[in-house]
Motif scaffolding. Structure first.
Motif, PDB file in Angstrom:
ATOM      1  N   LEU A 162       0.883  -1.522  -0.383  1.00  0.00           N
ATOM      2  CA  LEU A 162      -0.049  -0.158  -0.060  1.00  0.00           C
ATOM      3  C   LEU A 162       0.840   1.301   0.000  1.00  0.00           C
ATOM      4  CD1 LEU A 162      -2.683   1.523   0.531  1.00  0.00           C
ATOM      5  CD2 LEU A 162      -2.785   1.279   2.733  1.00  0.00           C
ATOM      6  N   ALA A 163       2.121   1.200   0.477  1.00  0.00           N
ATOM      7  CA  ALA A 163       2.936   2.882   0.906  1.00  0.00           C
ATOM      8  C   ALA A 163       3.399   2.436  -0.577  1.00  0.00           C
ATOM      9  CB  ALA A 163       3.802   1.913   2.003  1.00  0.00           C
ATOM     10  N   GLU A 164       3.687   1.814  -1.353  1.00  0.00           N
ATOM     11  CA  GLU A 164       4.078   1.348  -2.777  1.00  0.00           C
ATOM     12  C   GLU A 164       3.428   2.600  -3.543  1.00  0.00           C
ATOM     13  OE1 GLU A 164       6.639  -0.817  -6.560  1.00  0.00           O
ATOM     14  OE2 GLU A 164       6.194  -1.499  -4.071  1.00  0.00           O
ATOM     15  N   ASN A 165       1.988   1.712  -3.723  1.00  0.00           N
ATOM     16  CA  ASN A 165       1.040   2.296  -4.564  1.00  0.00           C
ATOM     17  C   ASN A 165       0.485   3.463  -4.298  1.00  0.00           C
ATOM     18  OD1 ASN A 165       1.155  -0.543  -5.636  1.00  0.00           O
ATOM     19  ND2 ASN A 165      -1.089  -1.152  -4.428  1.00  0.00           N
ATOM     20  N   LEU A 166       1.069   3.941  -2.989  1.00  0.00           N
ATOM     21  CA  LEU A 166       0.913   5.213  -2.766  1.00  0.00           C
ATOM     22  C   LEU A 166       2.308   6.754  -2.271  1.00  0.00           C
ATOM     23  CD1 LEU A 166      -2.556   5.269   0.254  1.00  0.00           C
ATOM     24  CD2 LEU A 166      -2.561   5.869  -1.800  1.00  0.00           C
ATOM     25  N   GLY A 167       2.967   6.015  -3.038  1.00  0.00           N
ATOM     26  CA  GLY A 167       4.217   6.667  -2.519  1.00  0.00           C
ATOM     27  C   GLY A 167       4.300   7.382  -1.699  1.00  0.00           C
ATOM     28  N   SER A 168       4.286   6.657  -0.266  1.00  0.00           N
ATOM     29  CA  SER A 168       3.859   7.502   1.521  1.00  0.00           C
ATOM     30  C   SER A 168       3.732   5.938   2.730  1.00  0.00           C
ATOM     31  CB  SER A 168       3.626   8.852   1.416  1.00  0.00           C
ATOM     32  OG  SER A 168       3.513   8.814   2.623  1.00  0.00           O
ATOM     33  N   ARG A 169       4.831   6.220   3.224  1.00  0.00           N
ATOM     34  CA  ARG A 169       4.080   5.472   4.470  1.00  0.00           C
ATOM     35  C   ARG A 169       3.482   6.237   5.109  1.00  0.00           C
ATOM     36  NH1 ARG A 169       9.372   1.568   6.835  1.00  0.00           N
ATOM     37  NH2 ARG A 169       9.667   0.807   4.942  1.00  0.00           N
ATOM     38  N   ASP A 170       3.640   7.515   5.037  1.00  0.00           N
ATOM     39  CA  ASP A 170       2.378   8.166   6.405  1.00  0.00           C
ATOM     40  C   ASP A 170       1.039   8.003   5.753  1.00  0.00           C
ATOM     41  OD1 ASP A 170       4.407   8.129   8.368  1.00  0.00           O
ATOM     42  OD2 ASP A 170       4.404  10.786   6.830  1.00  0.00           O
ATOM     43  N   ALA A 171       1.345   8.476   4.026  1.00  0.00           N
ATOM     44  CA  ALA A 171      -0.225   8.254   2.993  1.00  0.00           C
ATOM     45  C   ALA A 171      -0.500   6.593   3.244  1.00  0.00           C
ATOM     46  CB  ALA A 171       0.630   8.270   1.922  1.00  0.00           C
ATOM     47  N   ALA A 172       0.098   5.055   4.112  1.00  0.00           N
ATOM     48  CA  ALA A 172      -0.475   4.426   3.704  1.00  0.00           C
ATOM     49  C   ALA A 172      -1.106   4.099   5.215  1.00  0.00           C
ATOM     50  CB  ALA A 172       0.407   3.023   3.531  1.00  0.00           C
ATOM     51  N   LEU A 173      -0.242   4.363   6.347  1.00  0.00           N
ATOM     52  CA  LEU A 173      -0.649   4.921   7.451  1.00  0.00           C
ATOM     53  C   LEU A 173      -2.618   5.514   7.970  1.00  0.00           C
ATOM     54  CD1 LEU A 173       1.847   4.732   9.636  1.00  0.00           C
ATOM     55  CD2 LEU A 173       0.803   3.008   9.276  1.00  0.00           C
ATOM     56  N   ASP A 174      -2.487   6.304   6.778  1.00  0.00           N
ATOM     57  CA  ASP A 174      -4.096   6.756   6.831  1.00  0.00           C
ATOM     58  C   ASP A 174      -5.340   6.335   6.112  1.00  0.00           C
ATOM     59  OD1 ASP A 174      -2.896   9.271   8.546  1.00  0.00           O
ATOM     60  OD2 ASP A 174      -2.014  10.421   6.223  1.00  0.00           O
ATOM     61  N   ALA A 175      -3.926   5.738   5.162  1.00  0.00           N
ATOM     62  CA  ALA A 175      -5.462   5.054   4.268  1.00  0.00           C
ATOM     63  C   ALA A 175      -5.921   3.606   5.436  1.00  0.00           C
ATOM     64  CB  ALA A 175      -5.159   4.326   3.050  1.00  0.00           C
ATOM     65  N   THR A 176      -4.901   2.812   5.697  1.00  0.00           N
ATOM     66  CA  THR A 176      -5.070   1.808   6.440  1.00  0.00           C
ATOM     67  C   THR A 176      -6.340   1.970   7.940  1.00  0.00           C
ATOM     68  OG1 THR A 176      -3.486   1.063   6.446  1.00  0.00           O
ATOM     69  CG2 THR A 176      -4.374  -0.492   8.044  1.00  0.00           C
ATOM     70  N   SER A 177      -5.971   3.719   8.257  1.00  0.00           N
ATOM     71  CA  SER A 177      -7.460   3.779   9.308  1.00  0.00           C
ATOM     72  C   SER A 177      -8.438   4.066   8.968  1.00  0.00           C
ATOM     73  CB  SER A 177      -6.581   4.762  10.055  1.00  0.00           C
ATOM     74  OG  SER A 177      -5.268   4.688  10.810  1.00  0.00           O
ATOM     75  N   ALA A 178      -8.371   4.513   7.991  1.00  0.00           N
ATOM     76  CA  ALA A 178      -9.692   5.033   7.156  1.00  0.00           C
ATOM     77  C   ALA A 178     -10.334   3.660   6.248  1.00  0.00           C
ATOM     78  CB  ALA A 178      -9.483   5.563   5.665  1.00  0.00           C
ATOM     79  N   PHE A 179      -9.564   3.137   5.329  1.00  0.00           N
ATOM     80  CA  PHE A 179      -9.984   1.210   5.937  1.00  0.00           C
ATOM     81  C   PHE A 179     -10.902   0.646   6.517  1.00  0.00           C
ATOM     82  CE2 PHE A 179     -10.040  -3.053   5.198  1.00  0.00           C
ATOM     83  CZ  PHE A 179     -10.252  -3.063   3.458  1.00  0.00           C
ATOM     84  N   ILE A 180      -9.758   0.399   8.181  1.00  0.00           N
ATOM     85  CA  ILE A 180     -10.520   0.073   9.179  1.00  0.00           C
ATOM     86  C   ILE A 180     -12.062   0.609   9.692  1.00  0.00           C
ATOM     87  CG2 ILE A 180     -10.313  -0.102  11.601  1.00  0.00           C
ATOM     88  CD1 ILE A 180      -7.157  -0.093  11.221  1.00  0.00           C
ATOM     89  N   SER A 181     -11.455   1.833   9.801  1.00  0.00           N
ATOM     90  CA  SER A 181     -12.890   2.631  10.310  1.00  0.00           C
ATOM     91  C   SER A 181     -14.554   1.751   8.433  1.00  0.00           C
ATOM     92  CB  SER A 181     -13.040   3.762   9.591  1.00  0.00           C
ATOM     93  OG  SER A 181     -14.240   4.514  10.262  1.00  0.00           O
ATOM     94  N   SER A 182     -14.425   2.571   7.640  1.00  0.00           N
ATOM     95  CA  SER A 182     -14.924   1.433   6.533  1.00  0.00           C
ATOM     96  C   SER A 182     -15.365   0.481   6.823  1.00  0.00           C
ATOM     97  CB  SER A 182     -14.326   2.614   5.241  1.00  0.00           C
ATOM     98  OG  SER A 182     -13.936   3.570   4.704  1.00  0.00           O
ATOM     99  N   PHE A 183     -14.489  -0.890   7.126  1.00  0.00           N
ATOM    100  CA  PHE A 183     -14.691  -2.084   6.886  1.00  0.00           C
ATOM    101  C   PHE A 183     -15.465  -2.132   7.908  1.00  0.00           C
ATOM    102  CE2 PHE A 183     -13.978  -6.197   8.554  1.00  0.00           C
ATOM    103  CZ  PHE A 183     -14.066  -7.124   6.662  1.00  0.00           C
TER     104      PHE A 183
END
Length: 382
Positions: free
Chosen positions: A242-263
């Protein structure tokens, strides 16, 4: 090295038809030798994407459509008007088509029925593009007066700045594999933890005028199919991908947090007005692993029986905890961190296995655990 986040949930649905097959019946599958209710991963991913759009904003979510050229052309016209250039539709369409030609993505003119509005050229399949990719392509074409870009330029414009859903769920471009994006998130089909089969509801509709005239008879009759189940749901996030696809580990952490809530909070809306199946999971277990992703679905290979002393939800929670404990003991797959949340006393099944938490707390706790593990892995690799 690897770092994955596994999310497991038990969610009970009342009589509903949340996800239908081609005959209109609730989707089902055979597991453990018995039929179960099934909700497809595609259906729940669609619900998660819609939740992203509501919670994160439309700019964070991509467009999945055959009409990608129309989106680029429309954006060119909007930008040209703002710059005072005033491109017409024909010029914008031609420019938009050129960038996909440069990328090797085939476009064809769609067949339009007589009387329908003419549409621009389309891809032969649904294609994911992010709002930033559409905007970048339009700006490039506008600045270069619609001159066909090089393949290298097209690659940069259409394969950079992925939206959160493209980065998570991937993108496949059949005729231009260079633009494929490997999914960083896996979502399993939700499946009932017990045996169940569709039921039929016979219904009638009354004609108000006929009723007022004191005449008998129904205005229409029909049947609809429905099921009710306690479902096991599972998804896994590969943080490094996910970090590779988004280009940033911080972005991957933000996206994962959003995914947890939406899941946890999202819900497919099939026939929702008819059944109001508006539930949330009664149990959620999350594990941060540095080994590999592990589904706990085999906890329900033997279906939960209605005659058990405790309810299906309690039995399901106990079986999930037993399966996790057994995997940890026999395979050594002990997570780096784990959390559980749920209703009533259901989280108690995970005592000694996971840290109890709540929905308002879980995103921050999981993010801290992931960030800590990412930092530790970075130090080891250095």
């Amino acid at each position: 090295m690897s770092l994955v986040l596994d999310i497991h949930a038990l969610q009970s649905l009342p009589p509903s038809n949340i996800n239908r097959d081609d005959t209109g019946a609730p989707k089902s599958a055979v597991f453990g030798g018995v039929p179960r209710q099934r909700v497809s991963s595609q259906s729940w991913k669609r619900a998660i994407r819609r939740d992203f759009e509501e919670t994160l904003g439309a700019q964070s979510v991509g467009f999945r459509t055959k009409r990608v050229a129309d989106l680029v052309a429309k954006r060119i016209i909007e930008l040209s008007r703002a710059d005072g250039a005033e491109w017409d539709g024909e010029k914008a369409d031609a420019a938009a088509q050129s960038i996909f030609a440069a990328a090797g993505i085939k476009l064809t003119e769609p067949k339009v029925r007589e009387g329908d509005e003419k549409r621009g050229h389309e891809t032969g399949y649904l294609l994911f593009l992010s709002p930033r990719q559409i905007d970048a392509a339009a700006r490039h074409l506008l600045e270069n007066e619609g001159v066909k870009p090089t393949k290298k330029d097209a690659q940069k414009l259409l394969d950079d700045s992925h939206s959160i859903d493209i980065a998570m769920f991937g993108r496949m471009v059949a005729d231009a594999p260079d633009f494929n994006v490997d999914a960083a998130v896996q979502v399993a089909h939700a499946i009932g933890i017990h045996e169940s089969e569709p039921e039929f509801d016979y219904f009638t509709a009354v004609d108000d005028i006929v009723e007022d005239a004191e005449e008998s008879g129904a205005g229409m009759i029909g049947t609809t199919q429905l099921m009710s189940s306690t479902l096991y749901r599972f998804a896994s996030v590969d943080l490094l991908s996910l970090a590779e696809n988004l280009g940033s580990r911080d972005a991957a952490l933000d996206a994962t947090s959003a995914f947890i809530s939406s899941f946890i909070t999202s819900l497919p809306t099939g026939k929702q007005n008819s059944f109001a199946h508006n539930t949330v999971p009664e149990l959620v277990y999350i594990a941060v692993r540095d080994t590999r992703s592990l589904s706990l679905v085999n906890a329900f290979e033997a279906p939960v029986r209605t005659g058990d002393d405790r309810g299906r939800r309690a039995e399901g929670a106990a079986r999930l905890a037993q399966e996790e404990a057994s995997l940890e003991k026999n395979y050594g797959f002990v997570p780096k961190a784990s959390f559980v949340m749920g209703l009533n006393d259901l989280p108690g099944a995970f005592d000694g296995i996971a840290t109890a938490t709540t929905l308002p707390q879980i995103e921050a706790r999981v993010r801290d655990a992931l960030a800590s593990e990412l930092e530790a892995q970075s130090e080891v690799s250095a």
